[in-house]
Design an enzyme around this catalytic site. Structure first.
Site, PDB file in Angstrom:
ATOM      1  N   ASP A 185      -3.174   5.534   1.522  1.00 55.74           N
ATOM      2  CA  ASP A 185      -4.128   6.104   0.570  1.00 55.74           C
ATOM      3  C   ASP A 185      -4.333   5.097  -0.552  1.00 55.74           C
ATOM      4  O   ASP A 185      -3.430   4.357  -0.907  1.00 55.74           O
ATOM      5  CB  ASP A 185      -3.582   7.403  -0.032  1.00 55.74           C
ATOM      6  CG  ASP A 185      -3.575   8.539   0.973  1.00 55.74           C
ATOM      7  OD1 ASP A 185      -4.382   8.505   1.911  1.00 55.74           O
ATOM      8  OD2 ASP A 185      -2.756   9.467   0.796  1.00 55.74           O
ATOM      9  N   ALA A 194       0.865  -1.176   0.000  1.00 54.29           N
ATOM     10  CA  ALA A 194       0.000   0.000   0.000  1.00 54.29           C
ATOM     11  C   ALA A 194       0.903   1.229   0.000  1.00 54.29           C
ATOM     12  O   ALA A 194       2.099   1.152   0.293  1.00 54.29           O
ATOM     13  CB  ALA A 194      -0.923  -0.011   1.215  1.00 54.29           C
ATOM     14  N   TYR A 195       0.302   2.366  -0.317  1.00 55.72           N
ATOM     15  CA  TYR A 195       1.068   3.591  -0.517  1.00 55.72           C
ATOM     16  C   TYR A 195       0.656   4.655   0.482  1.00 55.72           C
ATOM     17  O   TYR A 195      -0.519   4.953   0.641  1.00 55.72           O
ATOM     18  CB  TYR A 195       0.893   4.082  -1.968  1.00 55.72           C
ATOM     19  CG  TYR A 195       1.546   3.102  -2.903  1.00 55.72           C
ATOM     20  CD1 TYR A 195       2.848   3.284  -3.314  1.00 55.72           C
ATOM     21  CD2 TYR A 195       0.877   1.947  -3.294  1.00 55.72           C
ATOM     22  CE1 TYR A 195       3.482   2.355  -4.111  1.00 55.72           C
ATOM     23  CE2 TYR A 195       1.503   1.000  -4.094  1.00 55.72           C
ATOM     24  CZ  TYR A 195       2.803   1.214  -4.500  1.00 55.72           C
ATOM     25  OH  TYR A 195       3.427   0.278  -5.275  1.00 55.72           O
ATOM     26  N   LEU A 196       1.673   5.212   1.151  1.00 54.76           N
ATOM     27  CA  LEU A 196       1.458   6.319   2.070  1.00 54.76           C
ATOM     28  C   LEU A 196       1.524   7.638   1.317  1.00 54.76           C
ATOM     29  O   LEU A 196       0.958   8.633   1.743  1.00 54.76           O
ATOM     30  CB  LEU A 196       2.500   6.293   3.182  1.00 54.76           C
ATOM     31  CG  LEU A 196       2.553   4.993   3.991  1.00 54.76           C
ATOM     32  CD1 LEU A 196       3.719   5.022   4.962  1.00 54.76           C
ATOM     33  CD2 LEU A 196       1.243   4.759   4.715  1.00 54.76           C
TER      34      LEU A 196
END
Length: 157
Positions: free
Chosen positions: A76, A27-29
């Site tokens: 996000d 997942a991407y911060l």
């Protein structure tokens, strides 16, 4: 430094189950710059990636499970899950990613190189489809933002 080329796949290798496979969730911060968290089997990482398509800076830092799970809640976009097969393609290794929903039936191959000259000289195997290295829509960070396969995605080779 990460130097890699990405390809869609025309047809999965018939003997795929004989190669090592890893379960990946990521997942991407942040996506500019890319700050990603990843679980690969029982290992956890935080990765920073610089700008670029075929060549870009990349730094990996180890995480523990509680840190990963804490950061996962702050990500996000859509989390990406996939199975990664490591297939020898001497002198390189093909990392073949078979994406789970909502990204299936997307399947991509990535090949990493020691330098740009090697990357540019690489001749992909016959089972590779179109190259998408220079199409930012196929970056995992872009997939995460949209939550679906790119508009240009097609199973045709």
């Amino acid at each position: 430094m990460e130097i890699e080329r990405k390809f869609l796949i025309k047809k999965l290798p018939a003997d795929l189950d004989r190669y090592p496979v890893h379960s990946i969730e990521q997942a991407y911060l942040n996506t500019d710059p890319v700050i990603r968290i990843r679980r690969e089997d029982d290992l956890y990482y935080l990765t920073w990636k610089g700008k670029g398509l075929m060549v870009r800076e990349e730094y990996n830092l180890p995480l523990n499970r509680p840190s990963y799970e804490h950061l996962l809640k702050k990500a996000d976009g859509a989390a990406i899950t996939k199975r990664r097969y490591r297939i020898p393609c001497p002198p390189y290794t093909v990392e073949l990613d078979v994406f789970a929903p909502p990204f299936s039936p997307l399947v991509m191959a990535e090949v990493e190189f020691p330098d740009e000259e090697s990357a540019n000289a690489f001749l992909p195997p016959d089972w590779f489809g179109p190259e998408v290295t220079r199409d930012p829509a196929y970056h995992n960070s872009a997939l995460s933002r949209t939550g679906r396969c790119p508009e240009s995605f097609s199973l045709r080779g």
